[in-house]
Design an enzyme around this catalytic site. Structure first.
Site, PDB file in Angstrom:
ATOM      1  N   GLY A  10       0.842  -1.206   0.000  1.00 23.45           N
ATOM      2  CA  GLY A  10       0.000   0.000   0.000  1.00 23.45           C
ATOM      3  C   GLY A  10       0.869   1.246   0.000  1.00 23.45           C
ATOM      4  N   GLY A  13      -0.423   4.869  -1.241  1.00 28.57           N
ATOM      5  CA  GLY A  13      -1.530   5.556  -0.587  1.00 28.57           C
ATOM      6  C   GLY A  13      -1.066   6.803   0.147  1.00 28.57           C
ATOM      7  N   ASP A  36       2.596  -1.905  -4.214  1.00 28.58           N
ATOM      8  CA  ASP A  36       1.181  -1.530  -4.220  1.00 28.58           C
ATOM      9  C   ASP A  36       0.557  -2.266  -5.404  1.00 28.58           C
ATOM     10  OD1 ASP A  36      -0.332   1.308  -2.970  1.00 28.58           O
ATOM     11  OD2 ASP A  36      -1.345   0.166  -4.536  1.00 28.58           O
ATOM     12  N   ILE A  37      -0.769  -2.376  -5.393  1.00 27.72           N
ATOM     13  CA  ILE A  37      -1.440  -2.994  -6.533  1.00 27.72           C
ATOM     14  C   ILE A  37      -1.439  -2.026  -7.723  1.00 27.72           C
ATOM     15  CG2 ILE A  37      -3.790  -2.217  -5.976  1.00 27.72           C
ATOM     16  CD1 ILE A  37      -4.679  -5.154  -6.614  1.00 27.72           C
ATOM     17  N   ARG A  38      -1.226  -0.734  -7.391  1.00 25.19           N
ATOM     18  CA  ARG A  38      -1.249   0.322  -8.416  1.00 25.19           C
ATOM     19  C   ARG A  38       0.130   0.514  -9.051  1.00 25.19           C
ATOM     20  NH1 ARG A  38      -4.030   4.602  -4.330  1.00 25.19           N
ATOM     21  NH2 ARG A  38      -3.089   3.212  -2.822  1.00 25.19           N
ATOM     22  N   ASP A  54      -0.167  -7.434  -4.973  1.00 21.44           N
ATOM     23  CA  ASP A  54      -1.530  -7.418  -4.447  1.00 21.44           C
ATOM     24  C   ASP A  54      -1.483  -7.892  -2.992  1.00 21.44           C
ATOM     25  OD1 ASP A  54      -4.157  -7.908  -3.802  1.00 21.44           O
ATOM     26  OD2 ASP A  54      -4.601  -9.104  -5.604  1.00 21.44           O
ATOM     27  N   TYR A 144     -15.560  -0.416   7.831  1.00 26.17           N
ATOM     28  CA  TYR A 144     -14.153  -0.067   8.063  1.00 26.17           C
ATOM     29  C   TYR A 144     -13.829  -0.190   9.557  1.00 26.17           C
ATOM     30  CZ  TYR A 144     -10.030   3.039   8.143  1.00 26.17           C
ATOM     31  OH  TYR A 144      -8.793   3.585   8.323  1.00 26.17           O
ATOM     32  N   LYS A 148     -11.341  -2.812  11.414  1.00 23.35           N
ATOM     33  CA  LYS A 148     -10.169  -2.360  12.179  1.00 23.35           C
ATOM     34  C   LYS A 148     -10.205  -2.909  13.612  1.00 23.35           C
ATOM     35  CE  LYS A 148      -7.784  -0.182   9.135  1.00 23.35           C
ATOM     36  NZ  LYS A 148      -6.475  -0.708   8.740  1.00 23.35           N
TER      37      LYS A 148
HETATM   38  N1  SER Z   1      -9.227   8.961   7.830  1.00 21.77           N
HETATM   39  C1  SER Z   1      -9.972   7.756   7.998  1.00 21.77           C
HETATM   40  C2  SER Z   1     -11.294   7.845   7.353  1.00 21.77           C
HETATM   41  O1  SER Z   1     -11.825   8.939   7.293  1.00 21.77           O
HETATM   42  C3  SER Z   1     -10.138   7.446   9.465  1.00 21.77           C
HETATM   43  O2  SER Z   1      -9.253   6.454   9.811  1.00 21.77           O
HETATM   44  O3  SER Z   1     -11.818   6.877   6.919  1.00 21.77           O
END
Ligand code: SER
Length: 320
Positions: A10, A13, A36-38, A54, A144, A148
């Protein structure tokens, strides 16, 4: 130069680009393999080895680790909060499978350390909003956030059961000028600077009084490297650490920008991201990180705004 060989997944990013460049300064360019995959991010070009990889492809990851004699892995590939709500299954698969697979690979390949980021998104609307504690009510309400928090539990489990040295931070919204954010609820706090310089006005997707925990990227990168370099006995939590710097609303950020660009104007059109933000803390108590391994932030809103605007003026070639 330090001897570890580092793999970053990654790397293209928002965090990955700057972390790769910072780690290359410490460990030596050729000792930090960015993947990265990109396609390779323009800012990484010429700075050291780059491979397309990947984060879901366990065989390719193992082969890359063997090929380069990797001892540390930073797994940054993920779908963030706003994108995750649009693609819940994909977000869960990518965020969870990439971590579980890497934890297993780390045992097989005897990695020294793993870094995996968590987020303020683990907290939900039942969590106390002010100075949210390290240990408190945790009922995440986004895919998300769920991924996490589940990931934190898996990190702790692998540490206790198999001795995997995995370290993690609960990032707040991260603000940076070098690499672009993507798919987060806190991204307004980056977009606003670009639009202030380019258009002199900005339409914000959160309401004016939405307070969220935030941090300048320079602090985030330094803290990430500091937790990874801290002696293992100082890492007392193998869940992620609360990690804080500042808290502000779009209205307060606008005031800070106006001290440099007096004519800057903002209007508000909250969208689905408002609901996500409403479930998150407004400020973070990160005493555990400060006490255990010495975390201290350096940037407040004013200092960050000065740095963002002066750097973006050059990047966007805005005449002064
Ligand atoms: N910056 C992130 C989000 O907004 C929070 O971990 O998804």
């Amino acid at each position: 130069m330090k001897q570890d060989k580092i793999l970053i997944m990654g790397a293209c990013g928002q965090i990955g680009v700057e972390l790769t460049l910072a780690l290359r300064k410490i460990y030596g360019d050729s000792n930090v393999i960015a993947t990265d995959i990109r396609e390779e991010h323009t800012l990484l070009k010429g700075s050291g080895p780059y491979e397309q990889l990947d984060a879901m492809d366990g065989e390719a990851i193992t082969a890359t680790i063997k090929k380069h004699g990797i001892t540390q892995v930073y797994l940054l590939a993920a779908l963030l909060s706003a994108t995750g709500e649009k693609m819940p299954n994909k977000a869960w698969n990518i965020n969870m499978q990439s971590l579980l697979q890497l934890l297993d690979i780390s045992i097989q390949e005897k990695l020294h350390k793993i870094y995996w980021p968590s987020s303020i998104a683990i907290f939900g609307s039942t969590t106390p909003k002010q100075e949210t504690a390290q240990k408190t009510i945790v009922e995440p309400e986004t895919v998300y956030g769920i991924s996490k928090y589940a990931g934190e539990l898996w990190c702790q489990y692998y540490n206790k059961r198999w001795g995997v040295d995995v370290r993690s931070l609960r990032y707040p919204g991260l603000i940076s000028w070098k690499s672009e954010p993507g798919g987060g609820t806190t991204d307004y706090a980056v977009d606003i600077y670009y639009e202030a310089l380019k258009a002199g006005k900005y339409t914000c997707f959160l309401s004016e009084d939405t307070y969220l925990p935030m941090m300048y990227m320079d602090d985030a990168i330094r803290g990430t490297i500091e937790i990874m370099e801290a002696p293992a006995e100082q890492i007392k939590s193998r869940m992620a650490y609360n990690f804080g710097a500042m808290s502000f609303s779009p209205k307060e950020l606008t005031e800070a920008i106006k001290t440099h660009i007096p004519d800057f104007s903002i209007d508000y059109q909250p969208d689905f991201r408002q609901d996500i933000a409403n479930g998150w803390p407004q400020s973070i108590d990160d005493a555990a990180a400060r006490n255990d391994w010495g975390w201290a932030h350096k940037y407040d809103v004013a200092k960050m705004t000065e740095s963002m605007l002066s750097n973006l003026k050059v990047k966007l070639q805005v005449p002064s």
